[in-house]
Design a protein around this motif. Structure first.
Motif, PDB file in Angstrom:
ATOM      1  N   ALA A   6       0.837  -1.201   0.000  1.00 27.51           N
ATOM      2  CA  ALA A   6       0.000   0.000   0.000  1.00 27.51           C
ATOM      3  C   ALA A   6       0.871   1.249   0.000  1.00 27.51           C
ATOM      4  O   ALA A   6       0.575   2.230  -0.693  1.00 27.51           O
ATOM      5  CB  ALA A   6      -0.937  -0.003   1.197  1.00 27.51           C
ATOM      6  N   ALA A   7       1.936   1.216   0.791  1.00 33.68           N
ATOM      7  CA  ALA A   7       2.857   2.354   0.840  1.00 33.68           C
ATOM      8  C   ALA A   7       3.522   2.554  -0.516  1.00 33.68           C
ATOM      9  O   ALA A   7       3.696   3.691  -0.962  1.00 33.68           O
ATOM     10  CB  ALA A   7       3.906   2.147   1.926  1.00 33.68           C
ATOM     11  N   LEU A   8       3.874   1.456  -1.195  1.00 35.15           N
ATOM     12  CA  LEU A   8       4.527   1.568  -2.501  1.00 35.15           C
ATOM     13  C   LEU A   8       3.621   2.284  -3.493  1.00 35.15           C
ATOM     14  O   LEU A   8       4.070   3.179  -4.211  1.00 35.15           O
ATOM     15  CB  LEU A   8       4.929   0.185  -3.024  1.00 35.15           C
ATOM     16  CG  LEU A   8       5.610   0.182  -4.393  1.00 35.15           C
ATOM     17  CD1 LEU A   8       6.880   1.027  -4.387  1.00 35.15           C
ATOM     18  CD2 LEU A   8       5.906  -1.241  -4.825  1.00 35.15           C
ATOM     19  N   ALA A   9       2.361   1.920  -3.541  1.00 36.28           N
ATOM     20  CA  ALA A   9       1.429   2.579  -4.459  1.00 36.28           C
ATOM     21  C   ALA A   9       1.323   4.072  -4.151  1.00 36.28           C
ATOM     22  O   ALA A   9       1.325   4.911  -5.064  1.00 36.28           O
ATOM     23  CB  ALA A   9       0.058   1.908  -4.377  1.00 36.28           C
ATOM     24  N   CYS A  10       1.263   4.406  -2.873  1.00 37.30           N
ATOM     25  CA  CYS A  10       1.198   5.812  -2.444  1.00 37.30           C
ATOM     26  C   CYS A  10       2.472   6.548  -2.839  1.00 37.30           C
ATOM     27  O   CYS A  10       2.422   7.657  -3.377  1.00 37.30           O
ATOM     28  CB  CYS A  10       0.967   5.866  -0.938  1.00 37.30           C
ATOM     29  SG  CYS A  10       0.931   7.540  -0.274  1.00 37.30           S
ATOM     30  N   ILE A  11       3.624   5.931  -2.584  1.00 35.52           N
ATOM     31  CA  ILE A  11       4.919   6.554  -2.901  1.00 35.52           C
ATOM     32  C   ILE A  11       5.049   6.766  -4.401  1.00 35.52           C
ATOM     33  O   ILE A  11       5.533   7.807  -4.853  1.00 35.52           O
ATOM     34  CB  ILE A  11       6.084   5.694  -2.363  1.00 35.52           C
ATOM     35  CG1 ILE A  11       6.027   5.562  -0.851  1.00 35.52           C
ATOM     36  CG2 ILE A  11       7.437   6.233  -2.833  1.00 35.52           C
ATOM     37  CD1 ILE A  11       5.993   6.863  -0.092  1.00 35.52           C
ATOM     38  N   GLN A  12       4.618   5.795  -5.189  1.00 36.98           N
ATOM     39  CA  GLN A  12       4.693   5.953  -6.642  1.00 36.98           C
ATOM     40  C   GLN A  12       3.848   7.138  -7.105  1.00 36.98           C
ATOM     41  O   GLN A  12       4.290   7.905  -7.970  1.00 36.98           O
ATOM     42  CB  GLN A  12       4.251   4.665  -7.342  1.00 36.98           C
ATOM     43  CG  GLN A  12       5.297   3.560  -7.227  1.00 36.98           C
ATOM     44  CD  GLN A  12       4.800   2.243  -7.777  1.00 36.98           C
ATOM     45  OE1 GLN A  12       3.814   1.692  -7.295  1.00 36.98           O
ATOM     46  NE2 GLN A  12       5.492   1.756  -8.793  1.00 36.98           N
ATOM     47  N   ILE A  23       2.607   7.852 -13.712  1.00 35.36           N
ATOM     48  CA  ILE A  23       2.842   6.916 -12.620  1.00 35.36           C
ATOM     49  C   ILE A  23       3.418   5.594 -13.121  1.00 35.36           C
ATOM     50  O   ILE A  23       4.207   4.965 -12.417  1.00 35.36           O
ATOM     51  CB  ILE A  23       1.567   6.703 -11.777  1.00 35.36           C
ATOM     52  CG1 ILE A  23       1.917   5.996 -10.476  1.00 35.36           C
ATOM     53  CG2 ILE A  23       0.505   5.966 -12.563  1.00 35.36           C
ATOM     54  CD1 ILE A  23       0.823   6.009  -9.445  1.00 35.36           C
ATOM     55  N   ASP A  24       3.082   5.184 -14.337  1.00 36.06           N
ATOM     56  CA  ASP A  24       3.593   3.904 -14.835  1.00 36.06           C
ATOM     57  C   ASP A  24       5.083   3.963 -15.169  1.00 36.06           C
ATOM     58  O   ASP A  24       5.695   2.928 -15.443  1.00 36.06           O
ATOM     59  CB  ASP A  24       2.773   3.402 -16.027  1.00 36.06           C
ATOM     60  CG  ASP A  24       2.782   4.327 -17.227  1.00 36.06           C
ATOM     61  OD1 ASP A  24       3.221   5.489 -17.096  1.00 36.06           O
ATOM     62  OD2 ASP A  24       2.330   3.889 -18.297  1.00 36.06           O
ATOM     63  N   GLU A  25       5.673   5.141 -15.120  1.00 32.94           N
ATOM     64  CA  GLU A  25       7.123   5.273 -15.313  1.00 32.94           C
ATOM     65  C   GLU A  25       7.892   5.198 -13.994  1.00 32.94           C
ATOM     66  O   GLU A  25       9.117   5.207 -13.989  1.00 32.94           O
ATOM     67  CB  GLU A  25       7.458   6.599 -15.995  1.00 32.94           C
ATOM     68  CG  GLU A  25       7.043   6.671 -17.443  1.00 32.94           C
ATOM     69  CD  GLU A  25       7.465   7.973 -18.108  1.00 32.94           C
ATOM     70  OE1 GLU A  25       8.223   8.765 -17.500  1.00 32.94           O
ATOM     71  OE2 GLU A  25       7.011   8.196 -19.246  1.00 32.94           O
ATOM     72  N   ILE A  26       7.182   5.150 -12.870  1.00 33.68           N
ATOM     73  CA  ILE A  26       7.830   5.123 -11.554  1.00 33.68           C
ATOM     74  C   ILE A  26       7.847   3.677 -11.071  1.00 33.68           C
ATOM     75  O   ILE A  26       6.831   3.134 -10.654  1.00 33.68           O
ATOM     76  CB  ILE A  26       7.086   6.035 -10.547  1.00 33.68           C
ATOM     77  CG1 ILE A  26       6.871   7.438 -11.130  1.00 33.68           C
ATOM     78  CG2 ILE A  26       7.829   6.077  -9.214  1.00 33.68           C
ATOM     79  CD1 ILE A  26       8.138   8.179 -11.506  1.00 33.68           C
ATOM     80  N   LEU A  27       9.015   3.047 -11.166  1.00 38.62           N
ATOM     81  CA  LEU A  27       9.164   1.628 -10.849  1.00 38.62           C
ATOM     82  C   LEU A  27       9.855   1.435  -9.498  1.00 38.62           C
ATOM     83  O   LEU A  27      10.691   2.260  -9.101  1.00 38.62           O
ATOM     84  CB  LEU A  27       9.953   0.935 -11.947  1.00 38.62           C
ATOM     85  CG  LEU A  27       9.378   1.110 -13.365  1.00 38.62           C
ATOM     86  CD1 LEU A  27      10.305   0.490 -14.398  1.00 38.62           C
ATOM     87  CD2 LEU A  27       7.980   0.537 -13.449  1.00 38.62           C
ATOM     88  N   LEU A  36      15.706   8.791 -11.432  1.00 45.98           N
ATOM     89  CA  LEU A  36      14.600   9.733 -11.600  1.00 45.98           C
ATOM     90  C   LEU A  36      15.058  11.181 -11.628  1.00 45.98           C
ATOM     91  O   LEU A  36      14.288  12.070 -11.981  1.00 45.98           O
ATOM     92  CB  LEU A  36      13.565   9.516 -10.496  1.00 45.98           C
ATOM     93  CG  LEU A  36      12.889   8.138 -10.544  1.00 45.98           C
ATOM     94  CD1 LEU A  36      12.035   7.918  -9.316  1.00 45.98           C
ATOM     95  CD2 LEU A  36      12.075   7.994 -11.816  1.00 45.98           C
ATOM     96  N   GLY A  37      16.300  11.433 -11.231  1.00 44.62           N
ATOM     97  CA  GLY A  37      16.858  12.773 -11.315  1.00 44.62           C
ATOM     98  C   GLY A  37      16.258  13.775 -10.352  1.00 44.62           C
ATOM     99  O   GLY A  37      16.289  14.973 -10.611  1.00 44.62           O
TER     100      GLY A  37
END
Length: 80
Positions: A6-12, A23-27, A36-37
């Motif tokens: 759940a935290a991962l989805a929030c962080i992304q 969001i689909d570029e944040i792995l 990510l720079g």
């Protein structure tokens, strides 16, 4: 305390917003600084948004270190 998935989805979502990327570029295995720079101001913004989401303080130094991944941010958020 949120679970790590759940935290991962929030962080992304947070990182996508701050980095102005889809969001689909944040792995999970991407590095905040190197891949990510994100700069130090963006890291501070991410830390603030995580604090708001989890209701606990987050030490931005933990996020601003070399080698910190999106997944590690989720672990920090879930265990802080």
């Amino acid at each position: 305390m949120p679970t790590i998935p759940a935290a991962l989805a929030c962080i992304q979502r947070i990182i996508a917003a701050v980095a102005e990327r889809p969001i689909d570029e944040i792995l999970p295995d991407q590095l905040l600084l190197e891949d990510l720079g994100l700069d130090s101001l963006q890291i501070a913004e991410v830390a603030q948004k995580i604090e708001n989401a989890v209701g606990r303080p987050i030490d931005e130094d933990h996020l601003n270190a070399d080698g910190v991944t999106v997944a590690r941010c989720a672990e920090i958020a879930a265990t802080s």
